[in-house]
Design an enzyme around this catalytic site. Structure first.
Site, short mmCIF file in Angstrom:
data_model
loop_
_atom_site.label_atom_id
_atom_site.label_comp_id
_atom_site.label_asym_id
_atom_site.label_seq_id
_atom_site.Cartn_x
_atom_site.Cartn_y
_atom_site.Cartn_z
N TYR A 62 0.87 -1.18 0.00
CA TYR A 62 0.00 0.00 0.00
C TYR A 62 0.90 1.23 0.00
O TYR A 62 1.55 1.53 0.99
CB TYR A 62 -0.88 0.04 1.25
CG TYR A 62 -2.00 -0.97 1.30
CD1 TYR A 62 -2.36 -1.73 0.20
CD2 TYR A 62 -2.72 -1.16 2.48
CE1 TYR A 62 -3.39 -2.65 0.26
CE2 TYR A 62 -3.76 -2.07 2.55
CZ TYR A 62 -4.09 -2.82 1.45
OH TYR A 62 -5.11 -3.73 1.53
N LEU A 222 -17.80 -1.08 2.03
CA LEU A 222 -18.68 0.07 1.76
C LEU A 222 -18.91 0.29 0.28
O LEU A 222 -19.47 1.29 -0.12
CB LEU A 222 -18.10 1.34 2.41
CG LEU A 222 -17.99 1.27 3.93
CD1 LEU A 222 -17.48 2.60 4.50
CD2 LEU A 222 -19.33 0.92 4.57
N PRO A 227 -28.73 -0.46 -7.40
CA PRO A 227 -29.55 0.54 -8.09
C PRO A 227 -30.31 1.38 -7.07
O PRO A 227 -30.92 0.83 -6.15
CB PRO A 227 -30.50 -0.31 -8.94
CG PRO A 227 -29.90 -1.68 -8.98
CD PRO A 227 -29.12 -1.83 -7.72
#
Length: 291
Positions: A62, A222, A227
């Site tokens: 990272y 998250l 839709p």
């Protein structure tokens, strides 16, 4: 905040609070380079720990190697109850691509690098991240190298990341698998194709994890691909006066006691919002409605 125990049946179990923090978003764009606001990144880590987070998820790829250095700068010497979990099995190229780094020699290099940048003598929990097609290296060879490093004392507990049921079953036959880290959230439960390869969903292995008492650590929890016209989570959020992100996390916490969410953010305000999700009580009716 409720707790969960990692490697409960081992000689050295670890109990942590059941909402961790994933550090990936503390890096620059595309998970590369330094954060845009370094002081805020350091403050996020300090605030998380000060508010009961004692499980941090990181990786030496990272950044490249940015989050490990931020953790050490913000928190070392570490609180006695803080668990830092890292991942190996991948690396980054200057073009920001994600590539396998998973031969036994590669894995040893990654562990040594994590120990150095995190300023530790032993990493408490390490996930072997499986890349697409296992990067040409058989799972048994990769995992065997991890268990070798564990026997040497460089790793306390070994976990797997991005696995399906077959791979997890293979791992369990080889040794003690402490945890599994897969993509999982209300809106994304099964395998998803991303630019750097397939990501296995948590729903595929949750039953097997529960059967063996293995905490499942959801990442990208998250992610919201629902839709808007059929977004039940938005209705439950309105009912509880909460955000959709908070209900997503609350859904995971209520879905199974073996789930340990690690939501990440680069915003101090969003961190505090995520932490409040642990206080939300979803009813049986809420969970049945959400499915």
């Amino acid at each position: 905040m409720s707790t969960i125990t990692i490697a409960a049946h081992s000689a050295q179990p670890i109990t942590v609070n059941r909402l961790g923090y994933g550090t990936m978003r503390l890096t620059g764009p595309d998970v590369w380079g330094e954060p845009a606001d370094r002081p805020q990144a350091l403050e996020i880590l300090k605030t998380a720990v000060a508010n009961g987070v004692n499980f941090l998820d990181t990786a030496d790829y990272y950044g490249d190697d940015v989050t490990n250095r931020l953790i050490a700068e913000a928190l070392h010497p570490y609180p006695a109850d803080l668990v830092i979990c890292t991942k190996v099995g991948a690396t980054r190229r200057p073009d920001k691509s994600w590539v396998p780094f998973n031969t036994p020699a590669n894995l040893r290099t990654s562990i040594e690098n994590n120990l150095r940048t995190l300023r530790q003598e032993q990493v408490q929990l390490v996930h072997l991240r499986l890349m697409g097609g296992h990067g040409g290296v058989p799972l048994e060879e990769q995992l065997g190298a991890m268990f070798d490093l564990q026997r040497e004392g460089k790793i306390l507990h070994v976990g797997l990341s991005n696995v399906g049921p077959e791979e997890l079953t293979t791992g369990l036959k080889m040794g003690a698998i402490a945890t599994v880290e897969n993509m999982y959230g209300y809106a994304q439960r099964t395998t998803l194709a991303l630019p750097h390869g397939l990501n296995h969903g948590g729903e595929e292995v949750l039953g097997l994890c529960e059967q063996h008492g293995i905490p499942l650590i959801p990442f990208f929890s998250l992610l919201n691909s629902l839709p808007k016209a059929d977004n039940k989570i938005a209705e439950i959020a309105r009912k509880h006066g909460a955000t959709e992100a908070q209900i997503n996390l609350a859904w995971l916490l209520h879905k199974s006691p073996w789930l340990l969410p690690i939501p990440g953010t680069s915003s101090l305000a969003h961190l505090r919002e995520n932490l409040r999700a642990a206080e939300i009580q979803l009813s049986a009716e809420d969970m049945a409605y959400l499915g």
